[in-house]
Design a protein around this motif. Structure first.
Motif, short mmCIF file in Angstrom:
data_model
loop_
_atom_site.label_atom_id
_atom_site.label_comp_id
_atom_site.label_asym_id
_atom_site.label_seq_id
_atom_site.Cartn_x
_atom_site.Cartn_y
_atom_site.Cartn_z
N SER A 108 0.83 -1.39 -0.02
CA SER A 108 -0.06 0.07 0.05
C SER A 108 0.74 1.08 0.02
CB SER A 108 -0.96 0.01 1.15
OG SER A 108 0.02 0.22 2.30
N LEU A 109 0.41 2.40 -0.36
CA LEU A 109 0.94 3.75 -0.39
C LEU A 109 1.40 3.98 1.07
CD1 LEU A 109 1.50 6.17 -2.15
CD2 LEU A 109 -0.33 7.19 -0.89
N LEU A 110 0.72 3.71 2.30
CA LEU A 110 1.15 4.02 3.43
C LEU A 110 2.40 3.00 3.86
CD1 LEU A 110 0.56 5.43 6.00
CD2 LEU A 110 -0.46 3.22 6.96
N GLU A 111 2.37 1.77 3.42
CA GLU A 111 3.75 0.93 3.81
C GLU A 111 4.81 1.50 2.87
OE1 GLU A 111 3.02 -3.15 3.55
OE2 GLU A 111 5.18 -3.44 4.34
N VAL A 126 5.39 4.58 1.95
CA VAL A 126 5.86 5.66 3.04
C VAL A 126 6.87 5.38 4.16
CG1 VAL A 126 5.46 7.81 4.04
CG2 VAL A 126 4.07 7.15 2.15
N LEU A 127 6.25 4.15 4.87
CA LEU A 127 6.93 3.60 6.02
C LEU A 127 8.58 3.16 5.41
CD1 LEU A 127 4.48 1.67 8.16
CD2 LEU A 127 5.60 3.85 8.71
#
Lengths: 339, 366
Positions: free
Chosen positions: B250-253, B255-256
């Motif tokens: 995902s996009l969030l992961e 970024v992480l």
């Protein structure tokens, strides 16, 4: 030379007694050095077995021409430069082991001001205050404000250091030495770059600080400065200590020998005759003045005799031998000429 | 026993010889060099001048000799003492450490030069983004530019592209400027002497300065990452990320994982900072330390470019800076990054020790 070598408050020690202070007990001294020597790479000996004893509470003048090892000595005292040999104590604590415990109680101005040009005077002081291990950050603002006020920089506190004049920079450096309660101030040429007014203020400040009980160790190449401020003097010459002791004893070294009376008068011949009649020696005639060795004669009697003989007296002065004469005698040279 | 100068010993030898002739060879002590020799083998007790009653006897016959003896003893003590300022004494309270670190960090981020450098670091990803948007990917790329081509498909990849480009030179140069200046710059303008007189403590000051440089490294890498993240999301489509290993996250992961890259690159820069600080303790001219660091980076990169010198590569700092491809695999491939971190740690230990050894023993003469 008279005096008891073991007592630092005693007589002037000269090079005739090289090991005298070396055997002195630390006693009540703020600074003691024993055989402190610095030989730089290349073999140049900047300081040569220095035995200093700075009594607690004194204003100690560290006098010597430029290049005589004063600044190197101060750098060694503060642990910036490691001595080649010898040992020293500050405030009764052997150094350099005691650096972190002792230096917070010591304020130092070493070889002129040094600050960050893009910070204000106040921010610069805050920086140095933060560097110490024990200053309380909660009182930093107050202490900095007081220090700036004391040197007359309160109005320029928020101005960038870059925009400070030479005199303001020197004042800021002095303010930095006053950030906390100090038992010892080490000031290397504190009046450098100051105008006559600033010089007077610094002298006043030094006296004020000394009156609070702080020992002040002040180096200078200017004899007059030391003469105005100091209770004790040490004289350096090419890395060696030539003499040290209470300033009064330096004066006494030549006492009796050269106290002269100087008479200002248009009638020089008549005045000289009166002085001769009184039995004074070494009479010298100058341009509208006559001088002679005072000897045991009382100045007021001389004055009365002159007036009684109708000599027009425009001025009368007793001239004690200047310290300069004493120092020139000790070092063999004047003060601003040595390299 | 004191052998600082032959003269007092010889004199003591003569005194003893005249006074109490224990056994014949003391007489020899009276003449020059042999005097010292006799003192050394102590057969006549002459060598014991420094300890006990012979010393007192010597004191009686020459103050100068005793003076020299005292100086000599002091010399031995201080020569050792100055070099080994006990770290424990210099440490001080943690709060004082934090205050000094706060002062260092404040100084670094208020300094106009450093602000300009950070601004330039923020600007470069913008330029890269605009260039890629305008001209498309660098076209016909082989394996090495796989990431490059992904940017136009997903803006998040701009961060990887920007970091892998800037880590070659621009990031190292800005780190070198701050780290190389850290000690030499203060020495150059004279503030170092006042910090040490405060007293900051040499070990403490060096440690705090290094911590400050690491903070700057983190800030510089973060600025690049944030800038490229923003620009990437503004100029290119965003969405789930297709990894090098084929899967998607995902996009969030994503970024992480960029966060992981930021930490890794920061570690690489921190290793360079240790080298730069070591150079910084060797000079009073900040620009020398900065230039020296940059030259070392370029030399390392040149050496790393020769296939014939591949044996050298694991030892070159620069070989590991780009080794963060692993985060774009599933699961995160830690092998190369782990080795890279080991290399960084080794550099920090070695050059940190050099800096410490030099800084704690150096004469501050300016």
């Amino acid at each position: 030379m008279s005096g008891m070598p073991g007592h630092t408050g005693g007589a002037v020690l000269t090079a005739d007694e090289p090991s005298a202070a070396g055997t002195a007990s630390a006693g009540d001294c703020s600074i003691v050095t024993r055989g402190l020597t610095k030989r730089f790479q290349g073999g140049q000996v900047a300081v040569n077995s220095l035995d200093l004893a700075v009594p607690r509470g004194s204003v100690f003048g560290f006098l010597g021409p430029n290049g005589s090892g004063k600044t190197t000595t101060i750098r060694m005292l503060l642990g910036l430069v490691a001595p080649t040999s010898g040992s020293w104590e500050l405030l009764g604590t052997p150094m350099p082991a005691g650096v972190s415990g002792v230096l917070p109680r010591v304020g130092a101005l070493v070889e002129g001001p040094a600050f960050y040009p893009y910070l204000s005077g106040e921010a610069n002081l805050r920086r140095y205050d933060a560097a110490g291990p024990s200053a309380d950050p909660r009182t930093a603002g107050m202490r900095i404000g007081l220090a700036l006020e004391r040197v007359g920089l309160a109005a320029a506190a928020r101005k960038r250091y870059r925009a400070y004049s030479l005199g303001m920079r020197q004042r800021l450096a002095i303010a930095a030495t006053l950030l906390g309660p100090r038992e010892l101030l080490i000031l290397d040429e504190p009046t450098n770059g100051l105008d006559p007014q600033g010089t007077r203020e610094v002298r006043g400040l030094v006296k004020e600080i000394a009156a609070e009980g702080t020992t002040v160790f002040v180096s200078s190449h200017l004899l007059a400065e030391v003469e105005h401020m100091c209770s004790h003097v040490a004289v350096m010459r090419t890395g060696r200590l030539v003499a040290q002791g209470p300033i009064a004893e330096f004066r006494e070294l030549r006492a009796g020998e050269a106290v002269r009376i100087r008479v200002e008068s248009p009638d020089t011949a008549e005045a000289a005759a009166v002085l001769a009649a009184l039995g004074l020696d070494e009479i010298r005639l100058g341009d509208a003045e006559v001088s002679a060795e005072l000897g045991a004669e009382a100045p007021e009697r001389i004055c009365a005799a002159l007036v009684a003989d109708g000599v027009a007296v425009r001025g009368l002065a007793v001239q004690r031998p200047s310290l300069e004469d004493v120092f020139v005698g000790l070092t063999g040279k004047g003060f601003d000429v040595d390299g | 026993m004191s052998t600082v100068s032959g003269e007092p010993i010889t004199r003591r030898g003569a005194g003893r010889g005249a006074g109490e002739d224990v056994n014949g060879d003391v007489g020899g002590a009276a003449d020059g060099d042999t005097g010292v020799g006799a003192a050394a083998d102590r057969s006549a007790g002459v060598g014991g001048a420094a300890d006990g009653d012979t010393g007192v006897g010597a004191a009686a016959d020459g103050g100068a000799g005793v003076g020299a003896g005292i100086v000599g003893a002091g010399a031995v003590r201080t020569a050792g003492g100055v070099r080994t300022v006990s770290p424990a004494r210099v440490m001080g309270a943690p709060r004082a450490w934090l205050r000094l670190l706060g002062s260092e960090v404040g100084l670094t981020f208020r300094r106009p030069r450093n602000i300009v450098m950070l601004a330039v670091l923020a600007l470069v990803p913008v330029l890269i983004g605009i260039a890629l948007r305008t001209f498309g990917g660098p076209g016909g790329g082989g394996g090495g530019t796989a990431i490059f081509e992904q940017v136009t498909g997903n803006g998040l990849f701009l961060t990887f592209v920007a970091l892998s480009l800037l880590v070659q030179l621009l990031l190292p140069v800005s780190v070198a400027v701050v780290a190389g200046d850290s000690v030499a710059g203060e020495a150059g303008i004279g503030t170092l002497r006042y910090l040490l007189v405060a007293p900051a403590g040499r070990t403490r000051l060096l440690a705090v300065k290094y911590a400050n440089v690491v903070v700057f490294c983190l800030a510089a890498v973060t600025v690049v990452a944030l800038s490229s993240l923003l620009v990437g999301l503004m100029l290119f489509p965003a969405g789930p990320i297709t990894l090098l290993s084929g899967g998607t996250i995902s996009l969030l992961e994503g970024v992480l994982r960029i966060g992981l890259v930021v930490l890794y690159v920061t570690a690489g820069m921190a290793a360079l900072a240790a080298v730069s600080m070591a150079l910084s303790t060797l000079t009073e001219v900040a620009i020398g330390a900065v230039a020296g660091t940059v030259v070392l980076v370029i030399v390392a990169q040149v050496l790393g470019a020769f296939p014939q010198l591949s044996a050298l590569q694991p030892y070159l700092l620069t070989s590991w800076w780009n080794g963060f491809d692993g985060v774009l695999r599933d699961p995160v491939a830690t092998g190369e990054m782990g080795q890279g971190l080991l290399a960084f740690a080794a550099y920090v230990v070695v050059f940190g020790s050099v800096a410490w050894a030099r800084f704690t023993s150096k004469d501050i003469t300016c």
